[in-house]
Design a protein around this motif. Structure first.
Motif, PDB file in Angstrom:
ATOM      1  N   MET A   1       0.529  -1.388  -0.165  1.00  0.00           N
ATOM      2  CA  MET A   1       0.307  -0.274   0.124  1.00  0.00           C
ATOM      3  C   MET A   1       1.313   1.332  -0.301  1.00  0.00           C
ATOM      4  N   SER A   2       2.129   1.172   0.171  1.00  0.00           N
ATOM      5  CA  SER A   2       2.689   1.989   0.529  1.00  0.00           C
ATOM      6  C   SER A   2       3.324   1.988  -0.356  1.00  0.00           C
ATOM      7  N   SER A   3       4.066   1.200  -1.150  1.00  0.00           N
ATOM      8  CA  SER A   3       4.368   1.597  -2.560  1.00  0.00           C
ATOM      9  C   SER A   3       3.294   2.215  -3.439  1.00  0.00           C
ATOM     10  N   MET A   4       2.573   1.588  -3.392  1.00  0.00           N
ATOM     11  CA  MET A   4       1.304   1.955  -4.265  1.00  0.00           C
ATOM     12  C   MET A   4       1.077   3.819  -4.278  1.00  0.00           C
ATOM     13  N   LYS A   5       1.103   4.386  -3.285  1.00  0.00           N
ATOM     14  CA  LYS A   5       0.992   5.641  -2.898  1.00  0.00           C
ATOM     15  C   LYS A   5       1.875   6.624  -3.477  1.00  0.00           C
ATOM     16  N   GLN A   6       3.392   6.271  -3.441  1.00  0.00           N
ATOM     17  CA  GLN A   6       4.402   6.491  -3.929  1.00  0.00           C
ATOM     18  C   GLN A   6       4.518   7.041  -5.799  1.00  0.00           C
ATOM     19  N   MET A   7       3.499   5.191  -5.839  1.00  0.00           N
ATOM     20  CA  MET A   7       3.647   5.431  -7.664  1.00  0.00           C
ATOM     21  C   MET A   7       2.600   6.037  -7.745  1.00  0.00           C
ATOM     22  N   GLU A   8       1.461   6.623  -7.051  1.00  0.00           N
ATOM     23  CA  GLU A   8       0.657   7.335  -7.062  1.00  0.00           C
ATOM     24  C   GLU A   8       1.357   8.936  -7.500  1.00  0.00           C
ATOM     25  N   GLU A   9       1.509   9.087  -6.371  1.00  0.00           N
ATOM     26  CA  GLU A   9       2.362   9.912  -6.739  1.00  0.00           C
ATOM     27  C   GLU A   9       3.072  10.677  -8.018  1.00  0.00           C
ATOM     28  N   ARG A  10       3.863   9.838  -8.310  1.00  0.00           N
ATOM     29  CA  ARG A  10       5.141   9.954  -9.008  1.00  0.00           C
ATOM     30  C   ARG A  10       3.916  10.136 -10.552  1.00  0.00           C
ATOM     31  N   LEU A  11       3.114   9.479 -10.700  1.00  0.00           N
ATOM     32  CA  LEU A  11       2.272   9.194 -11.671  1.00  0.00           C
ATOM     33  C   LEU A  11       1.659  10.482 -12.217  1.00  0.00           C
ATOM     34  N   GLN A  12       1.252  11.730 -10.817  1.00  0.00           N
ATOM     35  CA  GLN A  12       0.708  12.067 -11.041  1.00  0.00           C
ATOM     36  C   GLN A  12       1.984  14.102 -11.290  1.00  0.00           C
ATOM     37  N   HIS A  13       2.979  13.162 -11.458  1.00  0.00           N
ATOM     38  CA  HIS A  13       4.247  14.878 -10.908  1.00  0.00           C
ATOM     39  C   HIS A  13       4.213  14.515 -12.924  1.00  0.00           C
ATOM     40  N   SER A  14       3.972  12.670 -13.636  1.00  0.00           N
ATOM     41  CA  SER A  14       4.832  12.660 -14.325  1.00  0.00           C
ATOM     42  C   SER A  14       3.616  13.296 -15.665  1.00  0.00           C
ATOM     43  N   GLU A  15       2.633  13.288 -14.468  1.00  0.00           N
ATOM     44  CA  GLU A  15       0.856  13.359 -15.995  1.00  0.00           C
ATOM     45  C   GLU A  15       1.039  15.349 -15.766  1.00  0.00           C
ATOM     46  N   LYS A  16       1.669  15.625 -14.991  1.00  0.00           N
ATOM     47  CA  LYS A  16       1.305  17.817 -14.842  1.00  0.00           C
ATOM     48  C   LYS A  16       2.770  17.719 -16.068  1.00  0.00           C
ATOM     49  N   ALA A  17       3.824  17.224 -15.862  1.00  0.00           N
ATOM     50  CA  ALA A  17       5.005  17.382 -16.907  1.00  0.00           C
ATOM     51  C   ALA A  17       4.719  17.195 -18.484  1.00  0.00           C
ATOM     52  N   ARG A  18       4.382  16.382 -18.268  1.00  0.00           N
ATOM     53  CA  ARG A  18       3.855  15.476 -19.935  1.00  0.00           C
ATOM     54  C   ARG A  18       2.884  16.857 -20.941  1.00  0.00           C
ATOM     55  N   GLN A  19       1.759  16.817 -19.238  1.00  0.00           N
ATOM     56  CA  GLN A  19       0.970  18.506 -20.285  1.00  0.00           C
ATOM     57  C   GLN A  19       1.687  19.070 -20.807  1.00  0.00           C
ATOM     58  N   GLY A  20       2.386  20.287 -19.226  1.00  0.00           N
ATOM     59  CA  GLY A  20       3.191  20.755 -19.504  1.00  0.00           C
ATOM     60  C   GLY A  20       3.825  20.863 -21.055  1.00  0.00           C
ATOM     61  N   ALA A  21       4.664  19.513 -21.519  1.00  0.00           N
ATOM     62  CA  ALA A  21       5.389  19.877 -22.567  1.00  0.00           C
ATOM     63  C   ALA A  21       4.014  20.010 -23.828  1.00  0.00           C
ATOM     64  N   GLU A  22       3.378  18.826 -23.925  1.00  0.00           N
ATOM     65  CA  GLU A  22       2.377  18.820 -24.780  1.00  0.00           C
ATOM     66  C   GLU A  22       2.109  21.057 -25.113  1.00  0.00           C
ATOM     67  N   GLU A  23       1.584  21.240 -24.165  1.00  0.00           N
ATOM     68  CA  GLU A  23       1.099  22.352 -24.459  1.00  0.00           C
ATOM     69  C   GLU A  23       2.229  23.200 -24.716  1.00  0.00           C
ATOM     70  N   ARG A  24       4.024  23.367 -24.632  1.00  0.00           N
ATOM     71  CA  ARG A  24       5.194  23.562 -24.446  1.00  0.00           C
ATOM     72  C   ARG A  24       5.015  23.311 -26.812  1.00  0.00           C
ATOM     73  N   SER A  25       4.795  22.526 -26.867  1.00  0.00           N
ATOM     74  CA  SER A  25       4.829  22.188 -28.147  1.00  0.00           C
ATOM     75  C   SER A  25       4.231  22.563 -29.081  1.00  0.00           C
ATOM     76  N   ARG A  26       3.137  23.103 -28.650  1.00  0.00           N
ATOM     77  CA  ARG A  26       1.341  23.228 -29.830  1.00  0.00           C
ATOM     78  C   ARG A  26       1.986  24.475 -29.862  1.00  0.00           C
ATOM     79  N   GLN A  27       2.011  25.451 -28.892  1.00  0.00           N
ATOM     80  CA  GLN A  27       2.560  26.615 -28.641  1.00  0.00           C
ATOM     81  C   GLN A  27       3.898  26.797 -29.996  1.00  0.00           C
TER      82      GLN A  27
END
Length: 604
Positions: free
Chosen positions: A387-413
């Motif tokens: 359960m603790s490892s799952m929570k850590q992985m979920e936090e990492r996933l949230q950070h990576s999704e945010k970074a991916r969204q920012g990169a996609e916006e930059r690529s569009r610009q």
């Protein structure tokens, strides 16, 4: 049959016509004495009798038109009142009288045409009473019903009481229908002549029917004469039989007298023989009386001796039977107690075996419970780690999704800027190349994180499955704990039963030891009784112990234990023996022996 039907039709028309004319002249109200009305009923009776079947019975032939009229009650419920009132009239004794009364009542109700129409409509029922060519079975019957409808205009006041309807003669009076020939025309005269001829034919037919009935009556008379002759023959045979029986009776009386005479002679002979036998008996009786007196004296003396011997024998037999009964009772008690001991021991062994089984089961369940508790604890630790490892992985996933969204916006610009600025300097192209490289590296990292996430999800699913299995095992462990408690309760109950049975065994052992001692005492007493015989007074002249001679001062006394004879000094002791309810006299040696036995039994 056709001519008869035609004649009856013409007569019915004439009778109804004359009845209506006379009734109109009288004011439409008619009495029973009215001649045209009486002739109408006669013609109606002839019409109903035409073609009627003859019913044969034991009494004779029966030809009555009341049978078909009774069917109206079944077909038309309104006619039930007529049928009941006709049956209740006491003056009517024949079926013909009842049929005439029925016609009177139906005419007074003004429903004669309706009732006959119901009958003619049900010809399948009339076929039981009429021939196929009868008037009621042909079309003429319907014509008559139509003619009868005109009679509903009339009011008939008929009184059935006092009239003899059974014995009335149904003869048609043709004088009512004959008129003066001068008042009629030629054609009408011809018709009247034909009507008269038809009536003549009808009268001849009636005569023929009457001759037939006379012939039937003649045959009946012949039959009765034959039966009468047969009865006379039987009577003559019976009288002959009576005469023969009287002769046999006379012979038997003669034989009876002969037997009586013979018996009287034999009785006289036997009386003479008995007299001779009585005289001889009296002579022999005197000598026998003397012998009997001598024998009687001897018998009295022998009886006295025999009574003394019987008393001594009864004493010995009573002692022996009491000893045997006591022995049998003790043996039964010992056998029963031994059987109960064996059964109790078997029950103890079974209880011990059950206790051992319960103990082994309890140990096995406790060991399995400990193992399962350990496995549950290890599984819970693993679940917490996952359960603790799952929570850590979920936090990492949230950070990576945010970074991916920012990169996609930059690529569009950048794509927009590239579209607007086609002729931009190379610096911008180099920047775009570096941006694209950064975006590709980010996509690779995202893919690797997705793969890791999927792997973690699989591991989490596996852990969930194991957790569900562990929960099921926990439920099983709870059930085992309940079973263990129930087994412990059963063990406690069985332990109580075992303790109670051990106590009962101890008590039974004590009772058995006591009964064995009693058995030994009784056996010894029985041996003593069997070994020692009851000495007679004549056989003993000296004391068994001190060997002194008996005299008037030194009297003889029996020891009730051994049966020998002692003096008063050597047998002054008294003890209670099993064969005697009270303390009795015992010699000194038996006294000491019995006291030793009692002391040994009380000590044990």
């Amino acid at each position: 049959m056709m001519e008869e039907r035609a004649n009856l039709m013409h007569m019915m028309k004439l009778s109804i016509k004359v009845l209506l004319q006379s009734a109109l002249s009288l004011g439409r109200s008619l009495d029973a004495d009215h001649a045209p009305l009486q002739q109408f009923f006669v013609v109606m009776e002839h019409c109903l009798k035409h073609g009627l079947k003859v019913k044969k019975s034991f009494i004779g032939q029966n030809k009555s038109f009341f049978g078909p009229l009774e069917l109206v009650e079944k077909l038309c419920p309104e006619a039930s009142d007529i049928a009941t009132s006709v049956r209740n009239l006491p003056e009517l004794k024949t079926a013909v009288g009842r049929g005439r009364a029925w016609l009177y009542l139906a005419l007074m109700q003004k429903k004669l045409a309706d009732y006959l129409k119901v009958l003619i409509d049900n010809k399948h029922l009339l076929s039981e009473f009429y021939e196929p060519e009868a008037l009621m079975m042909e079309e003429e019957g319907m014509v008559i019903v139509g003619l009868l409808v005109g009679l509903n205009v009339l009011d008939a006041n008929l009184c059935l009481k006092g009239e003899d309807l059974d014995s009335q003669v149904g003869v048609i009076d043709f004088s009512l229908y004959l008129k003066d020939m001068q008042d009629l025309d030629g054609g009408k005269e011809h018709e009247r002549i034909t009507d008269v001829l038809d009536q003549k034919n009808y009268v001849e037919e009636l005569n023929r029917h009457l001759s037939c009935t006379v012939g039937d009556l003649q045959t009946k008379i012949d039959g009765l004469e034959k039966t009468n002759s047969k009865l006379q023959e039987e009577l003559s045979a019976a009288t002959d039989r009576i005469f023969s029986l009287q002769e046999e009776q006379q012979q038997l009386r003669e034989q009876n007298e002969l037997i009586r005479e013979r018996s009287e002679k034999s009785v006289e002979i036997t009386k003479q023989d008995t007299k001779v036998e009585l005289e001889t008996y009296k002579q022999t009786r005197q000598g026998l009386d003397k012998m009997y007196s001598d024998v009687w004296k001897q018998l009295k003396e022998e009886k006295k001796v025999h009574l003394e011997l019987e008393k001594e024998l009864e004493l010995q037999i009573g002692m022996k039977t009491e000893m045997e009964i006591a022995m049998k009772l003790l043996e039964k008690d010992t056998h029963e107690k031994q059987d109960t001991l064996v059964a109790l021991r078997q029950q103890l062994e079974e209880v011990k075996a059950i206790n051992l089984q319960m103990f082994h089961k309890v140990q096995d369940t406790e060991s399995s419970l400990q193992q399962k508790d350990e496995t549950i604890a290890s599984f819970e630790e693993k679940i917490n780690q996952v359960m603790s490892s799952m929570k850590q992985m979920e936090e990492r996933l949230q950070h990576s999704e945010k970074a991916r969204q920012g990169a996609e916006e930059r690529s569009r610009q950048l794509q927009r800027e590239l579209g607007c600025r086609v002729g931009a300097p190379r610096l911008q192209t180099t920047n775009s190349h570096s941006f694209w490289e950064n975006s590709s590296s980010l996509e690779k990292e995202l893919k690797s994180e997705k793969e890791q996430r999927q792997a973690l999800q699989r591991e989490l699913q596996c852990e969930k499955d194991t957790a569900s299995l562990l929960r099921a095992e926990l439920q099983q462990v709870g059930g085992l704990k309940r079973e263990l408690r129930a087994l412990q309760d059963e063990k406690a109950e069985l332990q109580k039963v075992c303790d109670e049975q051990e106590q009962a065994l101890q008590e039974m052992g004590l009772h058995l030891s006591q009964s064995k001692l009693k058995m030994e005492d009784i056996k010894e007493a029985n041996k003593a009784l069997k070994g020692h015989t009851w000495l007679k007074d004549d056989e003993a002249t000296h004391c068994k112990q001190c060997e002194k001679e008996f005299s008037i001062s030194r009297r003889k006394h029996h020891c009730r234990n051994c049966g020998h004879i002692f003096c008063n000094t050597c047998s002054s002791n008294e003890l209670a023996l099993p064969s005697y309810p009270k303390p009795v006299r015992v010699c000194d040696s038996c006294h000491t022996l019995l006291l030793q036995r009692c002391s040994s039994s009380t000590g044990s």
